[in-house]
Design an enzyme around this catalytic site. Structure first.
Site, mmCIF file in Angstrom:
data_model
loop_
_atom_site.group_PDB
_atom_site.id
_atom_site.type_symbol
_atom_site.label_atom_id
_atom_site.label_comp_id
_atom_site.label_asym_id
_atom_site.label_seq_id
_atom_site.Cartn_x
_atom_site.Cartn_y
_atom_site.Cartn_z
ATOM 1 N N LYS A 13 11.779 2.670 11.218
ATOM 2 C CA LYS A 13 11.070 1.725 10.607
ATOM 3 C C LYS A 13 10.515 1.013 11.860
ATOM 4 O O LYS A 13 9.436 0.902 10.695
ATOM 5 C CB LYS A 13 11.751 0.669 10.096
ATOM 6 C CG LYS A 13 13.287 1.493 9.165
ATOM 7 C CD LYS A 13 14.327 0.208 8.803
ATOM 8 C CE LYS A 13 15.126 -0.486 9.996
ATOM 9 N NZ LYS A 13 16.034 0.296 10.527
ATOM 10 N N ARG A 88 18.144 -6.934 3.376
ATOM 11 C CA ARG A 88 19.355 -6.433 3.744
ATOM 12 C C ARG A 88 20.528 -6.793 3.691
ATOM 13 O O ARG A 88 22.145 -6.045 3.706
ATOM 14 C CB ARG A 88 19.453 -7.107 6.245
ATOM 15 C CG ARG A 88 19.092 -5.642 6.693
ATOM 16 C CD ARG A 88 19.905 -6.554 8.110
ATOM 17 N NE ARG A 88 19.644 -5.595 9.555
ATOM 18 C CZ ARG A 88 18.760 -5.203 10.131
ATOM 19 N NH1 ARG A 88 17.391 -5.218 10.147
ATOM 20 N NH2 ARG A 88 19.131 -3.988 10.612
ATOM 21 N N ARG A 127 16.437 5.474 22.991
ATOM 22 C CA ARG A 127 15.468 4.065 22.817
ATOM 23 C C ARG A 127 15.412 3.497 24.159
ATOM 24 O O ARG A 127 16.345 2.940 24.486
ATOM 25 C CB ARG A 127 15.817 4.066 21.552
ATOM 26 C CG ARG A 127 14.621 2.512 20.989
ATOM 27 C CD ARG A 127 14.817 1.545 20.339
ATOM 28 N NE ARG A 127 15.415 0.868 19.475
ATOM 29 C CZ ARG A 127 16.172 0.473 18.703
ATOM 30 N NH1 ARG A 127 14.984 0.252 17.493
ATOM 31 N NH2 ARG A 127 17.139 0.057 18.223
ATOM 32 N N ARG A 161 17.431 -1.702 24.689
ATOM 33 C CA ARG A 161 17.996 -2.993 23.936
ATOM 34 C C ARG A 161 19.337 -3.484 23.898
ATOM 35 O O ARG A 161 20.032 -2.017 24.133
ATOM 36 C CB ARG A 161 17.934 -2.325 22.791
ATOM 37 C CG ARG A 161 16.157 -3.730 22.079
ATOM 38 C CD ARG A 161 15.325 -3.093 20.854
ATOM 39 N NE ARG A 161 16.918 -3.134 19.615
ATOM 40 C CZ ARG A 161 16.427 -2.915 18.653
ATOM 41 N NH1 ARG A 161 15.409 -3.232 18.283
ATOM 42 N NH2 ARG A 161 17.365 -3.051 17.536
ATOM 43 N N ARG A 172 27.238 -1.670 14.439
ATOM 44 C CA ARG A 172 25.080 -1.770 13.548
ATOM 45 C C ARG A 172 25.485 -1.188 12.174
ATOM 46 O O ARG A 172 24.693 -0.728 11.019
ATOM 47 C CB ARG A 172 23.912 -1.417 13.971
ATOM 48 C CG ARG A 172 24.043 -2.588 15.579
ATOM 49 C CD ARG A 172 22.815 -2.509 16.504
ATOM 50 N NE ARG A 172 21.938 -2.115 15.708
ATOM 51 C CZ ARG A 172 20.582 -1.567 16.770
ATOM 52 N NH1 ARG A 172 20.667 -0.380 17.953
ATOM 53 N NH2 ARG A 172 19.379 -1.147 16.674
#
Ligand code: AP5
Length: 215
Positions: A13, A88, A127, A161, A172
């Site tokens: 996203k 969400r 990431r 992160r 998540r």
């Protein structure tokens, strides 16, 4: 044109939003980025949100909806908007309808990025993000050119992160499945849903997104 970009964590996203901002001059509103900025600046919102982000859980709706209301108010309908990470869950989607009405805006498309779970885990665990300018990298698919400094701002502070650690990724994905995936049905009923294959080169995914916005 105002759009919602949604999908599981790591679907791309943020990556696709960067393209939409650069090439279509849209404005990016990411609730995740807003929470991370508030945490970095140690504001009262950040202090409240931190525990939820660290655990991979959703920040309470009242806090999140109030924050988006404020951002939409300040946007002043000046540009096309990409909503990334909001709504969400269904209560947030219902709240968004009221917020858009209040700010005299409308949602044109809800673009869903489809990526299988094994690829999501690979994307999230690899990431890395530049603390200086926010550019997002990936250890395999988008490494730093010289292995040390951010390609854009030169910072050496390129970090993982907290919520991209294995245990939190699991939470998540579960939160996504329980709370966010019902939005597909919500927007399908409203005839706003467009489903995009989020796999392949980022440029190829962008071309699919751009086509979907034309249709
Ligand atoms: P948020 O920051 O929104 O996290 P997320 O939805 O889990 O999404 P991500 O940012 O992890 O992934 P992405 O889809 O943007 O993928 P990206 O482009 O970076 O939210 C974080 C937290 O904030 C939530 O857990 C919650 O606590 C809170 N929060 C946020 N909104 C909330 C709300 N509305 N209500 C309550 N709480 C809220 O890509 C990932 C990686 O993959 C990158 O390394 C990238 O380089 C790579 N990649 C991207 N595309 C490709 C491709 N096509 N091929 C290969 N690699 C790719």
């Amino acid at each position: 044109m105002n759009i919602l970009l949604f999908g599981p964590p790591g679907a791309g996203k943020g990556t696709q939003s960067t393209f939409l901002v650069e090439r279509l001059k849209m404005k990016h509103i990411s609730t995740g980025d807003l929470f991370r900025a508030a945490i970095k600046n140690k504001t009262s919102l950040g202090i409240e949100a931190k525990g939820y982000l660290d655990q991979g859980r959703l920040v309470p709706d009242s806090v999140t909806i109030g924050m988006v209301d404020e951002v939409l108010k300040n946007n002043g309908r000046s540009s096309s908007v990409i909503l990334d990470g909001f709504p969400r869950n269904v209560p947030q989607a219902e709240a968004l309808e009221k917020l858009l009405e209040k700010h005299d805006m409308q949602l044109d498309r809800a673009v869903f990025l489809e990526v299988p779970t094994n690829a999501l885990v690979e994307r999230l665990s690899g990431r890395r993000t530049c603390r200086g300018c926010g550019t997002v990298y990936h250890l395999q698919s988008k490494p730093l050119k010289n292995g040390k400094n951010c390609d854009v701002c030169g910072s050496t502070d390129v970090y993982q992160r907290e919520d991209d650690k294995a245990e939190t990724i699991k939470t998540r994905l579960q939160v996504y499945s329980d709370s966010t995936s019902p939005l597909k049905e919500f927007y399908s009923k409203k005839k706003k849903l467009v489903e995009i294959d989020g796999q392949g080169e980022v440029e190829a995914v962008f071309l699919r997104v751009r086509e979907a916005l034309k249709s």
